[in-house]
Design a protein around this motif. Structure first.
Motif, PDB file in Angstrom:
ATOM      1  N   UNK A 109       1.227  21.460  35.224  1.00  0.00           N
ATOM      2  CA  UNK A 109       1.396  20.229  35.994  1.00  0.00           C
ATOM      3  C   UNK A 109       1.387  20.501  37.494  1.00  0.00           C
ATOM      4  N   UNK A 110       1.982  21.592  37.907  1.00  0.00           N
ATOM      5  CA  UNK A 110       1.998  21.930  39.334  1.00  0.00           C
ATOM      6  C   UNK A 110       0.574  22.148  39.861  1.00  0.00           C
ATOM      7  N   UNK A 111      -0.233  22.853  39.100  1.00  0.00           N
ATOM      8  CA  UNK A 111      -1.610  23.090  39.533  1.00  0.00           C
ATOM      9  C   UNK A 111      -2.422  21.799  39.529  1.00  0.00           C
ATOM     10  N   UNK A 112      -2.211  20.956  38.529  1.00  0.00           N
ATOM     11  CA  UNK A 112      -2.907  19.669  38.483  1.00  0.00           C
ATOM     12  C   UNK A 112      -2.533  18.825  39.693  1.00  0.00           C
ATOM     13  N   UNK A 113      -1.254  18.805  40.025  1.00  0.00           N
ATOM     14  CA  UNK A 113      -0.800  18.030  41.186  1.00  0.00           C
ATOM     15  C   UNK A 113      -1.437  18.511  42.488  1.00  0.00           C
ATOM     16  N   UNK A 114      -1.785  19.800  42.534  1.00  0.00           N
ATOM     17  CA  UNK A 114      -2.420  20.351  43.733  1.00  0.00           C
ATOM     18  C   UNK A 114      -3.940  20.200  43.687  1.00  0.00           C
ATOM     19  N   UNK A 115      -4.455  19.591  42.601  1.00  0.00           N
ATOM     20  CA  UNK A 115      -5.886  19.402  42.465  1.00  0.00           C
ATOM     21  C   UNK A 115      -6.624  20.620  41.958  1.00  0.00           C
ATOM     22  N   UNK A 116      -5.882  21.621  41.478  1.00  0.00           N
ATOM     23  CA  UNK A 116      -6.504  22.860  40.985  1.00  0.00           C
ATOM     24  C   UNK A 116      -6.672  22.757  39.462  1.00  0.00           C
ATOM     25  N   UNK A 117      -7.572  21.878  39.033  1.00  0.00           N
ATOM     26  CA  UNK A 117      -7.683  21.541  37.621  1.00  0.00           C
ATOM     27  C   UNK A 117      -8.223  22.692  36.780  1.00  0.00           C
ATOM     28  N   UNK A 118      -9.222  23.395  37.297  1.00  0.00           N
ATOM     29  CA  UNK A 118      -9.767  24.503  36.519  1.00  0.00           C
ATOM     30  C   UNK A 118      -8.748  25.618  36.367  1.00  0.00           C
ATOM     31  N   UNK A 119      -8.005  25.895  37.419  1.00  0.00           N
ATOM     32  CA  UNK A 119      -6.961  26.912  37.324  1.00  0.00           C
ATOM     33  C   UNK A 119      -5.887  26.481  36.323  1.00  0.00           C
ATOM     34  N   UNK A 120      -5.555  25.202  36.342  1.00  0.00           N
ATOM     35  CA  UNK A 120      -4.587  24.688  35.369  1.00  0.00           C
ATOM     36  C   UNK A 120      -5.111  24.855  33.955  1.00  0.00           C
ATOM     37  N   UNK A 121      -6.392  24.543  33.749  1.00  0.00           N
ATOM     38  CA  UNK A 121      -6.971  24.662  32.425  1.00  0.00           C
ATOM     39  C   UNK A 121      -6.954  26.084  31.903  1.00  0.00           C
ATOM     40  N   UNK A 122      -7.139  27.053  32.793  1.00  0.00           N
ATOM     41  CA  UNK A 122      -7.147  28.447  32.346  1.00  0.00           C
ATOM     42  C   UNK A 122      -5.803  28.889  31.790  1.00  0.00           C
ATOM     43  N   UNK A 123      -4.744  28.158  32.104  1.00  0.00           N
ATOM     44  CA  UNK A 123      -3.424  28.487  31.576  1.00  0.00           C
ATOM     45  C   UNK A 123      -3.212  27.978  30.154  1.00  0.00           C
ATOM     46  N   UNK A 124      -4.059  27.070  29.696  1.00  0.00           N
ATOM     47  CA  UNK A 124      -3.865  26.439  28.384  1.00  0.00           C
ATOM     48  C   UNK A 124      -4.351  27.391  27.291  1.00  0.00           C
ATOM     49  N   UNK A 125      -3.463  27.900  26.441  1.00  0.00           N
ATOM     50  CA  UNK A 125      -3.881  28.830  25.387  1.00  0.00           C
ATOM     51  C   UNK A 125      -4.604  28.117  24.250  1.00  0.00           C
ATOM     52  N   UNK A 126      -5.280  28.898  23.416  1.00  0.00           N
ATOM     53  CA  UNK A 126      -6.090  28.335  22.344  1.00  0.00           C
ATOM     54  C   UNK A 126      -5.287  27.431  21.418  1.00  0.00           C
ATOM     55  N   UNK A 127      -4.083  27.857  21.029  1.00  0.00           N
ATOM     56  CA  UNK A 127      -3.330  27.061  20.051  1.00  0.00           C
ATOM     57  C   UNK A 127      -2.913  25.716  20.633  1.00  0.00           C
ATOM     58  N   UNK A 128      -2.584  25.674  21.919  1.00  0.00           N
ATOM     59  CA  UNK A 128      -2.235  24.407  22.564  1.00  0.00           C
ATOM     60  C   UNK A 128      -3.476  23.544  22.744  1.00  0.00           C
ATOM     61  N   UNK A 129      -4.574  24.158  23.143  1.00  0.00           N
ATOM     62  CA  UNK A 129      -5.823  23.411  23.305  1.00  0.00           C
ATOM     63  C   UNK A 129      -6.181  22.678  22.018  1.00  0.00           C
ATOM     64  N   UNK A 130      -6.043  23.340  20.887  1.00  0.00           N
ATOM     65  CA  UNK A 130      -6.449  22.740  19.624  1.00  0.00           C
ATOM     66  C   UNK A 130      -5.526  21.628  19.142  1.00  0.00           C
TER      67      UNK A 130
END
Length: 335
Positions: A258-279
């Motif tokens: 959420x902190x990265x999204x709030x800063x507009x760093x969406x791709x960096x935020x996405x890289x934190x999302x692990x496979x099990x959460x993504x699914x």
């Protein structure tokens, strides 16, 4: 209950785009086309009417309209217009709405507002003139629509995650949609919550179709598809993670994303999302991977799988691949 497959479309496109996507989707055998009613996007009635004119079979509706930013009489008018334009293929989607505080709209008494909004809409579509006096909404006696309607009772879909919204759907709806979830464990949760509303009024929870829909990115390049899906999921992870009682997403992960999204760093935020959460919150990868995810939902008892925007690395490419490569895998297995 036959399993259905739907396509969820964001209303951010140019005129003509919706008709083109709708024709492709219908030609591949999709059952339902949904347009999202998200804040500050085009009103869904515009793309839905364009889609209605381009198709002959698929059901159509907004998921969802809300009774805070749109009065029930206007909701009745929009679903009536869509039903006329589609020759009786519309459904009515209602939810409390999200992020309305950004435009200064409060959302008090959401369950009562949804229940009464549905009652007012069907009151009007049914041609009743005896008025309605609820806790939230009112119709004076003699108030009636001044135009013809196709049907008095297009089916109702309630959009809800929580126990009270699901119980309302159990009482009055044909369908309940859990938006932003691809998690098979939610199907059992939702069915139990439906039962709490259905059984006291003599309905069966099994008669309410459960719809799960989420961000979808499918491509022959599975890694690229999943990377794009991570970025999409990051933007709403903080909302859906707390709504899913089965997910168990670590709070520190949610906060960092959420902190990265709030800063507009969406791709960096996405890289934190692990496979099990993504699914849990997206369909993504190759056609085989996406089909396998959807099949898990079907096996859990879902009544409709809805593949949401952006569909692929491009919208057209994603819709084509969903129709030509994913649906055939699922049709072989679906009851």
């Amino acid at each position: 209950m036959r399993v259905e497959f739907g396509l969820g479309v964001q209303s951010d496109k140019r005129p003509g785009d919706y008709a083109r996507l709708a024709r492709v989707a219908e030609s591949h055998g999709f059952d339902v086309l949904t347009v999202f009613g998200d804040l500050m996007f085009q009103p869904p009635i515009f793309p839905l009417l364009e889609m209605a004119g381009a198709t002959t079979r698929v059901r159509l509706g907004a998921a969802c309209l809300n009774p805070y930013s749109m009065a029930p009489y206007e909701i009745a008018g929009q679903v009536a217009a869509l039903d006329l334009a589609s020759n009786g293929r519309a459904y009515l989607g209602l939810a409390r709405g999200t992020w309305l505080g950004a435009v200064g709209i409060d959302q008090p008494r959401p369950v009562a507002a949804l229940a009464e909004a549905a009652e007012v809409v069907y009151h009007l579509l049914g041609g009743r003139t005896d008025g309605f006096d609820g806790k939230v909404f009112h119709l004076a006696a003699g108030t009636a629509l001044r135009y013809p309607v196709q049907r008095p009772d297009p089916p109702l879909l309630i959009g809800a995650w929580g126990p009270r919204g699901a119980a309302l759907a159990g009482r009055i709806a044909a369908e309940i949609k859990v938006g932003g979830s691809a998690n098979p464990a939610m199907v059992v949760v939702v069915r139990d919550r439906l039962r709490a509303g259905a059984e006291p009024v003599g309905r069966s929870a099994d008669d309410v179709r459960i719809v799960l829909g989420a961000v979808t990115v499918v491509d022959r390049d599975g890694a690229a598809a999943r990377a794009k899906a991570r970025t999409e999921v990051a933007m709403y992870l903080a909302v859906v993670a707390e709504l899913d009682p089965t997910a168990g997403v670590p709070a520190d992960l949610v906060n960092r994303v959420a902190e990265l999204v709030d800063r507009g760093e969406h791709e960096a935020a996405g890289r934190l999302v692990p496979d099990d959460v993504l699914d849990l919150f997206a369909f993504s990868g190759t056609p085989e991977q996406v089909a396998a995810q959807a099949q898990k939902l079907i096996d859990a008892g879902v009544g409709r799988v809805e593949f949401g925007t952006p569909h692929g690395l491009t919208d057209d490419g994603g819709v084509e691949l969903l129709g030509s490569a994913v649906l055939p895998l699922l049709r072989r297995e679906a009851p």
